[in-house]
Design an enzyme around this catalytic site. Structure first.
Site, PDB file in Angstrom:
ATOM      1  N   SER A 144       0.869  -1.312   0.019  1.00  0.00           N
ATOM      2  CA  SER A 144      -0.181  -0.090  -0.079  1.00  0.00           C
ATOM      3  C   SER A 144       0.699   1.284   0.009  1.00  0.00           C
ATOM      4  CB  SER A 144      -0.557  -0.212   1.166  1.00  0.00           C
ATOM      5  OG  SER A 144      -1.521   1.272   1.388  1.00  0.00           O
ATOM      6  N   TYR A 157      -2.116  -1.069   9.956  1.00  0.00           N
ATOM      7  CA  TYR A 157      -2.303  -1.513   8.586  1.00  0.00           C
ATOM      8  C   TYR A 157      -1.001  -1.194   7.789  1.00  0.00           C
ATOM      9  CZ  TYR A 157      -4.065  -1.694   3.853  1.00  0.00           C
ATOM     10  OH  TYR A 157      -4.014  -1.850   2.447  1.00  0.00           O
TER      11      TYR A 157
END
Length: 252
Positions: A144, A157
């Site tokens: 990400s 995350y």
């Protein structure tokens, strides 16, 4: 890519779905996993079959490592019966979920869920599937842009995704003797159901994020699906152990 087979986790929705369709359009057979979105999995099957492709969707929770031996056995059986193959060529570790949880509020349950989905699961699933990956195959880990772009509440995350970027390098080194190429991608803000679909559905958030991207818009799933097809192609055969930023130039 004709006669090759890809295994894509989390293939029923979002980025995984786009990756599956793009690869299928290049003649790649698809083994996809889904968690609970059986209707979406069926829809993807129909779409790929309408393209003339082969596809098999299998239920899998990537957080549940105890199921991996049975899953691997199922994959081996489907390779033989559905695709006429002993091995598959591409593994895309895509499945996961986002949790907005500031450090002051994050629970151990949330922490464990993110670690299991984005780190523990991909590592041990890859381990179990290695005997089924063809020599000269490719592994792609989905990271990400949040590793690079800081947004409060997504720290845990992002940390799991940063770990996967590091492990990608070690996978590339350790699997080099088998000529298996391992890379990662780091998508930026994409209009999917990630995080409850806030980037896709909230006009204010969409406009704000678009203003941080050099190309002036948020990404679409096909922006990533097309990029993955290119990265897995023979033309990118000398790229190994790296992370590709696929963000349209977000926060650069």
């Amino acid at each position: 890519m004709t006669n090759q087979v890809a295994l894509i986790t989390g293939a029923s929705r979002g980025l995984g779905r786009s990756i599956a369709v793009h690869l299928a359009k290049h003649g790649v057979g698809i083994i996809g996993t889904y968690l609970s979105a059986s209707k979406e999995a069926d829809a993807l099957t129909r779409e790929i079959e309408a393209l003339g492709g082969k596809v098999e969707m299998i239920a899998l929770d990537v957080r549940d490592t105890a199921t991996f031996p049975t899953f691997a056995a199922t994959v081996a059986e489907k390779l033989k019966t559905k695709f006429g193959a002993e091995r598959f060529d591409f593994l895309v570790n895509n499945a996961g979920h986002g949790i907005h949880a500031p450090l002051s509020d994050v629970t151990e349950e949330q922490f464990d869920s993110l670690i299991d989905a984005h780190l523990r699961g991909p590592v041990f699933l890859t381990q179990k599937l290695l005997p089924l990956i063809a020599d000269g195959g490719r592994i792609l880990n989905v990271s990400s842009a949040l590793v690079r772009v800081t947004i409060a509440g997504y720290g845990i995350y992002a940390a799991t995704k940063a770990a996967m970027q590091t492990i990608t390098k070690f996978m590339a080194v350790e699997l080099g003797a088998r000529q298996i190429r391992v890379n990662a991608i780091a998508p930026g803000a994409i209009a999917t159901d990630f995080g409850g679909g806030v980037v896709r559905d909230d006009e204010n958030v969409n406009a704000y994020v678009a203003g941080t991207i050099a190309l002036g818009r948020v990404g679409q799933p096909d922006d990533v699906g097309g990029a993955v097809a290119a990265i897995l192609s023979d033309g990118m055969g000398w790229a190994n152990g790296t992370t590709f930023d696929i963000s349209g130039g977000q926060a650069i």
